[in-house]
Design an enzyme around this catalytic site. Structure first.
Site, mmCIF file in Angstrom:
data_model
loop_
_atom_site.group_PDB
_atom_site.id
_atom_site.type_symbol
_atom_site.label_atom_id
_atom_site.label_comp_id
_atom_site.label_asym_id
_atom_site.label_seq_id
_atom_site.Cartn_x
_atom_site.Cartn_y
_atom_site.Cartn_z
ATOM 1 N N ASP A 161 5.130 13.263 3.457
ATOM 2 C CA ASP A 161 3.812 13.561 4.020
ATOM 3 C C ASP A 161 3.315 14.989 3.821
ATOM 4 O OD1 ASP A 161 3.069 11.032 5.034
ATOM 5 O OD2 ASP A 161 4.521 11.270 6.652
ATOM 6 N N ASP A 201 0.284 4.877 1.085
ATOM 7 C CA ASP A 201 -0.222 6.140 1.643
ATOM 8 C C ASP A 201 0.166 7.341 0.779
ATOM 9 O OD1 ASP A 201 0.696 4.056 3.329
ATOM 10 O OD2 ASP A 201 0.423 5.256 5.127
HETATM 11 N N1 GLY Z 1 0.262 7.496 6.634
HETATM 12 C C1 GLY Z 1 0.492 6.779 7.822
HETATM 13 C C2 GLY Z 1 -0.632 5.953 8.245
HETATM 14 O O1 GLY Z 1 -1.627 5.806 7.574
HETATM 15 O O2 GLY Z 1 -0.535 5.424 9.337
#
Ligand code: GLY
Length: 398
Positions: free
Chosen positions: A118, A177
């Site tokens: 992330d 993501d």
């Molecule tokens: N990247 C985590 C979400 O979109 O919940």
């Protein structure tokens, strides 16, 4: 009809045909955007008061009237400073910039974090905007370090960045993501950094293009890899309604991600994929009339289930960029849809009243329904991508 009246009628019709109607839509959007930033400037001062100095806002729990916070390792820690920076960019309110800098200072240490994928969300939505707006080289050096941390998760055999660490359920999970985190890498290379960052971003995007999408261009949430061989072990979901469903925010990440990667590469296959994803989203029979999707396009119980304002905000920001790379006709479709989403999110149905909602801008997002987490609540990333969509609209379409 007199000759004079007929002439006035003709002139009016000609005005509409030549785009005066479009001008008035533009004027409406200009005013709407101004109102949202004016509101955000005040509302985020309420939020700032609700968040202790050493943590970041996460969500608001209405029943306790309490803002929930997180430490800076939480994947969302970059969104609050990023939102403050978008607000500052528009309003030039130095009190907002001061608050942004305070939060950047506590986030900076995470440039060394390697615990998951992330880093892009955390360090580029924050420091990327800080550098873009202030051009302070200190921020660039933070971004460079974060990129080096992120690529420690790259597996050369599988040519992907591993999203989460292996666990009981997944061997080498990569989630859709993760496309969003590639912006950090491609940007660093394009700013004179090592070419390897962009190469990794392209390899990851190529593998994801091959393995994440179904024939209807919806995306799986999770693809599990054997990282030693690159073989796909299984495909499924963590936050969607089922393994074969189209989790709404995931479709938004995919749309935004491939549009952004086209910006960095001009690879036609990325643009084509982004357009197919947009079609899946915009023509989906389960997309509500106001453009704010249910939390999953295949959620059980539609229409009696939760929406996800965060997915809508990501989709709007993505469509506005996609509109930059296509024909005028396609642009009209994407921008009109984004206008609808922005207008819905700005209405009383989704946008908080001043002073309420803990200080967050938007209501009605869904974090992870199957995990019973963050259901029908405000979320920092809904606000962030909403502000980004407003900023993009102003920059490209006003
Ligand atoms: N990247 C985590 C979400 O979109 O919940």
């Amino acid at each position: 009809m007199s000759k004079l009246l007929f002439t006035v009628y003709l002139l009016t019709m000609a005005g509409i045909a030549s785009g005066q109607g479009a001008y008035s839509k533009k004027e409406q959007m200009k005013q709407l955007i101004a109102r949202q930033f004016e509101f955000a400037d005040q509302q985020y001062k309420v939020l700032a008061k609700n968040v202790p100095a050493d943590v970041m806002p996460k969500t608001y729990v209405a029943k306790n009237n309490k803002v929930e916070t997180s430490d800076t390792k939480w994947w969302c820690s970059g969104f609050y400073p990023g939102s403050l920076l978008y607000i500052y960019e528009y309003t030039k309110d130095t009190a907002i910039l001061k608050e942004a800098k305070k939060r950047l200072a506590i986030l900076e240490k995470e440039k060394h974090y390697t615990g998951n994928h992330d880093l892009g969300f955390m360090m580029f939505c924050s420091f990327g905007n800080a550098y873009r707006i202030t051009k302070n080289p200190i921020y660039k050096s933070t971004i460079d370090t974060a990129a080096a941390s992120l690529i420690t998760r790259y597996h050369p055999a599988a040519k992907v960045i591993q999203s989460w660490n292996s666990n009981k359920q997944w061997k080498g999970p990569v989630i859709i993501d993760n496309m969003m985190n590639l912006e950090l890498l491609a940007w660093v290379t394009d700013q004179g950094g090592d070419p390897k960052y962009k190469e990794i971003a392209i390899n990851h995007a190529d593998a994801t293009m091959k393995n994440h999408f179904r024939t209807d261009y919806s995306s799986y949430h999770v693809v599990d890899y054997d990282m030693n061989t690159g073989k796909v072990v299984k495909k499924g979901t963590a936050q969607g309604a089922s393994n074969e469903s189209a989790w709404s925010r995931g479709q938004g990440w995919a749309l935004y991600g491939y549009t952004m990667m086209y910006r960095f590469t001009q690879k036609q296959s990325y643009l084509d994929l982004a357009k197919h994803i947009a079609k899946f989203i915009l023509e989906n029979p389960n997309m509500p009339a106001d453009g704010i999707p249910y939390w999953d396009f295949n959620a059980p119980g539609i229409p009696n289930t939760y929406r996800d304002a965060s997915a809508a905000a990501v989709i709007a920001a993505g469509l506005l960029e996609l509109g930059q790379y296509v024909t005028k006709k396609e642009q009209t479709v994407y921008v009109t849809e984004a206008e609808k989403i922005i207008t819905s999110l700005s209405s009383d149905a989704y946008r908080s009243k001043p002073g309420q909602n803990g200080g967050f801008l938007l209501m009605h997002s869904t974090g992870a329904l199957p995990l019973k987490s963050e259901i029908d609540v405000p979320l920092t990333y809904a606000d962030y991508y909403f502000l980004e969509a407003l900023t993009r609209y102003k920059k490209w379409y006003l």
